[in-house]
Motif scaffolding. Structure first.
Motif, PDB file in Angstrom:
ATOM      1  N   TYR A  27      14.696  55.720  31.932  1.00  0.00           N
ATOM      2  CA  TYR A  27      13.868  54.662  31.362  1.00  0.00           C
ATOM      3  C   TYR A  27      13.520  55.014  29.926  1.00  0.00           C
ATOM      4  O   TYR A  27      13.278  56.173  29.594  1.00  0.00           O
ATOM      5  N   LEU A  28      13.496  54.004  29.058  1.00  0.00           N
ATOM      6  CA  LEU A  28      13.083  54.216  27.679  1.00  0.00           C
ATOM      7  C   LEU A  28      11.804  53.422  27.436  1.00  0.00           C
ATOM      8  O   LEU A  28      11.664  52.310  27.919  1.00  0.00           O
ATOM      9  N   PRO A  29      10.878  54.004  26.663  1.00  0.00           N
ATOM     10  CA  PRO A  29       9.652  53.247  26.349  1.00  0.00           C
ATOM     11  C   PRO A  29       9.961  52.170  25.322  1.00  0.00           C
ATOM     12  O   PRO A  29      10.703  52.395  24.380  1.00  0.00           O
ATOM     13  N   PHE A  30       9.402  51.005  25.540  1.00  0.00           N
ATOM     14  CA  PHE A  30       9.634  49.893  24.617  1.00  0.00           C
ATOM     15  C   PHE A  30       8.373  49.715  23.772  1.00  0.00           C
ATOM     16  O   PHE A  30       7.282  49.691  24.319  1.00  0.00           O
ATOM     17  N   PRO A  31       8.531  49.608  22.447  1.00  0.00           N
ATOM     18  CA  PRO A  31       7.325  49.497  21.613  1.00  0.00           C
ATOM     19  C   PRO A  31       6.623  48.154  21.815  1.00  0.00           C
ATOM     20  O   PRO A  31       7.242  47.178  22.219  1.00  0.00           O
ATOM     21  N   ALA A  32       5.317  48.136  21.522  1.00  0.00           N
ATOM     22  CA  ALA A  32       4.561  46.885  21.607  1.00  0.00           C
ATOM     23  C   ALA A  32       4.849  46.077  20.352  1.00  0.00           C
ATOM     24  O   ALA A  32       4.266  46.308  19.306  1.00  0.00           O
ATOM     25  N   LEU A  33       5.800  45.157  20.468  1.00  0.00           N
ATOM     26  CA  LEU A  33       6.205  44.398  19.282  1.00  0.00           C
ATOM     27  C   LEU A  33       5.264  43.237  19.009  1.00  0.00           C
ATOM     28  O   LEU A  33       5.183  42.748  17.894  1.00  0.00           O
ATOM     29  N   VAL A  34       4.566  42.785  20.072  1.00  0.00           N
ATOM     30  CA  VAL A  34       3.708  41.614  19.886  1.00  0.00           C
ATOM     31  C   VAL A  34       2.414  42.036  19.215  1.00  0.00           C
ATOM     32  O   VAL A  34       1.687  42.883  19.727  1.00  0.00           O
ATOM     33  N   PRO A  35       2.124  41.487  18.025  1.00  0.00           N
ATOM     34  CA  PRO A  35       0.894  41.876  17.334  1.00  0.00           C
ATOM     35  C   PRO A  35      -0.343  41.272  17.994  1.00  0.00           C
ATOM     36  O   PRO A  35      -0.233  40.347  18.796  1.00  0.00           O
ATOM     37  N   ASP A  36      -1.508  41.808  17.644  1.00  0.00           N
ATOM     38  CA  ASP A  36      -2.760  41.279  18.197  1.00  0.00           C
ATOM     39  C   ASP A  36      -3.004  39.881  17.657  1.00  0.00           C
ATOM     40  O   ASP A  36      -2.863  39.624  16.469  1.00  0.00           O
TER      41      ASP A  36
ATOM     42  N   GLY B 143       6.806  42.924  27.548  1.00  0.00           N
ATOM     43  CA  GLY B 143       5.924  42.747  28.697  1.00  0.00           C
ATOM     44  C   GLY B 143       5.884  43.969  29.586  1.00  0.00           C
ATOM     45  O   GLY B 143       4.822  44.419  30.010  1.00  0.00           O
ATOM     46  N   MET B 144       7.055  44.541  29.896  1.00  0.00           N
ATOM     47  CA  MET B 144       7.124  45.649  30.846  1.00  0.00           C
ATOM     48  C   MET B 144       6.911  46.999  30.166  1.00  0.00           C
ATOM     49  O   MET B 144       6.608  47.982  30.821  1.00  0.00           O
ATOM     50  N   ARG B 145       7.162  47.051  28.884  1.00  0.00           N
ATOM     51  CA  ARG B 145       7.015  48.259  28.076  1.00  0.00           C
ATOM     52  C   ARG B 145       7.986  49.382  28.435  1.00  0.00           C
ATOM     53  O   ARG B 145       7.844  50.496  27.974  1.00  0.00           O
TER      54      ARG B 145
END
Lengths: 300, 462
Positions: free
Chosen positions: A125-134, A218-220
């Motif tokens: 598994y690879l971590p996915f960055p939080a691309l969605v800004p606040d 969503g899943m990160r």
């Protein structure tokens, strides 16, 4: 009630992603009556492309919404390239051959792409960055849904609207509808059917890419195997709605998303996938035309 | 590969004046694979040359992978083009024929391929006798590792032949075949752990339970056909695996360990019989007699399967299956019991998987749901596809190639599944009838058609 609303939003998010992938299945099936097994892998590949380009683009200095949309654009471009290539290699030479041949070739393609990513990247598994800004969404929305969930639902809705406009209003969309009604007749009236088929694969892949980037957010976390399960479920959704029907795919995806979410919440999360597969089997056996599909008669 | 040469709407190549533009054509035929190679490298570029590291959360550029990428992409493009050229040059006249192709010489009896001629020759019986003796002696003269590999190959031969009934002969694409294999294996494991039943009791019971499951799952399958049948069976396979992972009696994902090997009349072979045979100088001191017994059992099972499948194929039922494969509606119209044929194909196909499953459990003595994933189903399917759908010698060859080759070419081990995938695509595009064509295909006469459209496609209902 709170728990119920959480599950409802979770189901809606899941359903949105399934809908994005299901559209690719349903459009391809509508046109050449082939289950594009490799479609789930296109979605997986675009998640990996997004991961790589997200890292590259953010090191160049992009951030926020610009980064998110740039990543979606690049992934969509690559997904389109993969979709086009897959069609040319695995499906085009088989047009007019027996029924089993494209299906087996599709499974082979799916296996190939999965293992390609496994070998080129990693089996883990690879971590996915939080691309969605606040985003300052109103509090009434964020009580039960995270920012990412809201963005997923909004982006999906926007993509659906664009797709509908595209199919209904443009020349290409009209040609696509014509080909899906009757390929031979469309060809006789001057439609370049090969081009339309390629273009259908490209459109489906672009939608899957949007889904791939969003599911990453969503899943990160992502791995090379996410395409198989998501592909199966999206296919379920497409069949549930009536394969070949565009609004049907969306409705089917939402039904499946809710069913899974509630099954996970109220029964047990380890039976989440069982519910999806059981759904699939029951629909295929008892209502193969789906909710929105026209009943097909077998002409001899 | 994109083809730009002129084609009229029916797909038949247009006649062109030959003398004009010949040089240009040759140039194009050289450029086309190069263009395709460039395109493939472009497509694969980001995923190959950038690797995302989980620790640093950064994508790293790996320039050392570029030469390999270019080599593989251009090589693949040239190979693909070459295969297409070979098929055009030496293959049967019409490409669109799919699995069934008409012999170019029309109504004359076509020449059988060399394998099928060999099977019909008078040398076949003595040759197979010699082969049989060799196969029976083989485990005594090879290493324990070798015996293990041969057992695996024989298990897959049995599985392949069983799936061949379903996919090759009857045309029902079963993507959940591994479920029946799992049921066989778990039947032995559970009955042995809970009730202490021996291998010999469990062998028929395993086959029986797989058959029963095949029958039960086959009933709803009567309502679906074609692609939907494939998806439903895939769903069944996945559900079976998920259920095995989640219920108590199978010990969940941890699986069941200490499954005993078969015993012969209550003797512990390695304790009591081995010293005696060693004294006679019949075996090597490293030989594991338990494994040898398993080998002999599965060898017998495989031979039995070959015989049974051969007899079935040429029976009334087998012909009904063939009719079912060609066209479900037409076969009903000529009086074949469609439901019966479909159900028996599915059920009898499952039996062999159950049998193989019991032997598998006794071979590796530890099973868990991870041994029975979708990939296993795909692997058995690739055996059938590679070997030749509906062809018994083909399936045997397919199993031997796909199981033994990776064992001896360790280099391929990592690339195994990748190559399987590629193999399935390439086989379908260039040689859909498999390595060894079923003899029956070569006797099929199909009249040349005026327009497009393939008779075997009429089941699509499109």
């Amino acid at each position: 009630m709170d728990f119920f609303l959480d599950l409802l939003v979770g189901g809606l998010t899941k359903g949105s992603i399934y809908a994005l992938i299901a559209l690719g299945y349903t459009m391809v099936y509508g046109i050449i009556a082939v289950i594009n097994f490799a479609h789930g892998e296109i979605y997986m590949i675009s998640a990996f492309t997004a991961l790589i380009f997200g890292s590259i683009l953010s090191s160049v200095g992009l951030a926020g919404w610009g980064l998110l949309f740039a990543v979606i654009a690049v992934s969509a471009l690559y997904a389109a390239m993969y979709g086009w290539t897959v069609e040319k290699i695995a499906y085009k030479p088989l047009r007019g051959s027996s029924r089993l041949a494209p299906l087996i070739s599709a499974i082979g393609m799916s296996l190939f792409l999965q293992n390609f990513v496994l070998l080129a990247q990693t089996p883990n598994y690879l971590p996915f960055p939080a691309l969605v800004p606040d985003v300052p969404f109103p509090a009434i929305l964020t009580r039960h849904a995270s920012d990412t969930q809201i963005v997923i639902i909004l982006v999906t809705a926007a993509s659906m609207a664009l797709l509908t406009l595209f199919i209904k209003k443009t020349r290409m969309g009209t040609a696509m509808r014509a080909v899906s009604q009757d390929l031979e007749m469309a060809r006789l009236s001057g439609v370049d059917t090969d081009k339309i088929i390629s273009f259908t694969f490209i459109t489906g892949s672009v939608l899957a890419a949007v889904g791939g980037v969003l599911i990453g957010c969503g899943m990160r976390q992502i791995d090379f195997y996410i395409g198989f399960l998501a592909g199966m479920k999206a296919f379920t959704a497409a069949v549930l709605g009536g394969i070949g029907s565009v609004p049907g795919a969306v409705i089917g995806a939402l039904i499946l998303g809710f069913a899974e979410s509630f099954a996970a919440g109220y029964i047990s999360s380890s039976y989440e996938d069982v519910v999806a597969f059981a759904f699939l089997i029951l629909i295929l056996i008892f209502k193969p035309d789906g909710v929105m599909g026209a009943a097909t008669t077998h002409k001899v | 590969m994109p083809e730009k040469d002129g084609k009229d709407p029916t797909g038949a190549p247009l006649r062109r004046p030959r003398e004009k533009g010949r040089g240009k054509k040759i140039l194009l035929s050289i450029l086309r694979p190069l263009k395709a190679g460039l395109w493939l490298s472009l497509v694969a570029f980001p995923l190959v040359t950038f690797k995302f590291e989980a620790e640093t959360r950064q994508a790293h550029f790996l320039p050392e992978r570029i030469p390999l990428l270019l080599l593989i992409c251009f090589g693949a493009a040239v190979a693909f083009d070459g295969l297409g050229w070979l098929k055009k040059a030496f293959g049967p006249g019409k490409r669109a024929g799919g699995i069934l192709e008409s012999p170019p010489e029309g109504l004359n009896r076509p020449r059988l391929s060399w394998v099928n001629r060999l099977l019909k020759s008078r040398f076949f019986k003595p040759a197979s006798g010699v082969l049989l003796i060799f196969l029976a002696v083989l485990p005594f003269i090879s290493s324990p590792y070798g015996v293990n590999v041969y057992i695996t190959a024989l298990i897959y031969i049995t599985l392949g032949l069983g799936l061949n009934i379903v996919v090759g002969v009857s045309g029902l694409l079963n993507l959940g075949y591994v479920a029946f294999y799992a049921v066989g294996a778990y039947t032995y494991a559970i009955l042995n752990a809970q009730f202490g039943l021996s291998f010999w009791v469990c062998l028929p019971l395993g086959a029986l339970s797989a058959t029963l499951l095949g029958f039960i799952l086959g009933l709803p399958l009567l309502r679906v056909s074609g692609d939907y049948l494939a998806i439903v069976t895939l769903g069944f396979g996945e559900i079976t695996r998920l259920v095995l992972t989640n219920i108590a009696i199978t010990n969940g994902p941890r699986g069941i360990a200490n499954i005993p090997p078969p015993s012969l009349f209550g003797f512990d072979l390695n304790q009591s019989v081995k010293p005696f045979l060693l004294k006679l100088g019949l075996i090597h001191s490293r030989t594991d007699l338990d494994k040898v017994l398993i080998y002999l059992i599965i060898l017998m099972a495989a031979i039995l399967t070959v015989a049974a499948v051969h007899r079935l194929e040429n029976s009334r039922l087998g012909r009904a299956w063939l009719a079912l494969r060609e066209d479900e509606t037409a076969c009903q119209a000529v009086g074949v019991n469609r439901a019966g044929a479909k159900l028996t194909a599915f059920t009898l196909g499952s039996t062999w998987a159950g049998l193989a499953g019991v032997v598998f459990a006794s071979q590796i003595s530890f099973i868990n749901p991870q041994s029975f994933t979708f990939m296993q189903s795909v692997m058995i399917l690739s055996i059938v596809v590679l070997g030749g759908m509906g062809s018994i010698p083909g399936v045997v060859c397919g199993a031997v190639i796909l199981i033994l080759l990776p064992e001896y070419l360790r280099f391929f081990a990592d690339y195994r599944m990748l190559l399987f995938g590629l193999l399935m695509v390439v086989m379908m595009v260039f040689r859909p009838e498999g390595l060894i064509k079923s003899a029956r295909y070569q006797h099929i006469y199909r009249a040349p058609k005026a327009g497009e459209g393939d008779p075997s496609d009429s089941a699509s209902g499109k």
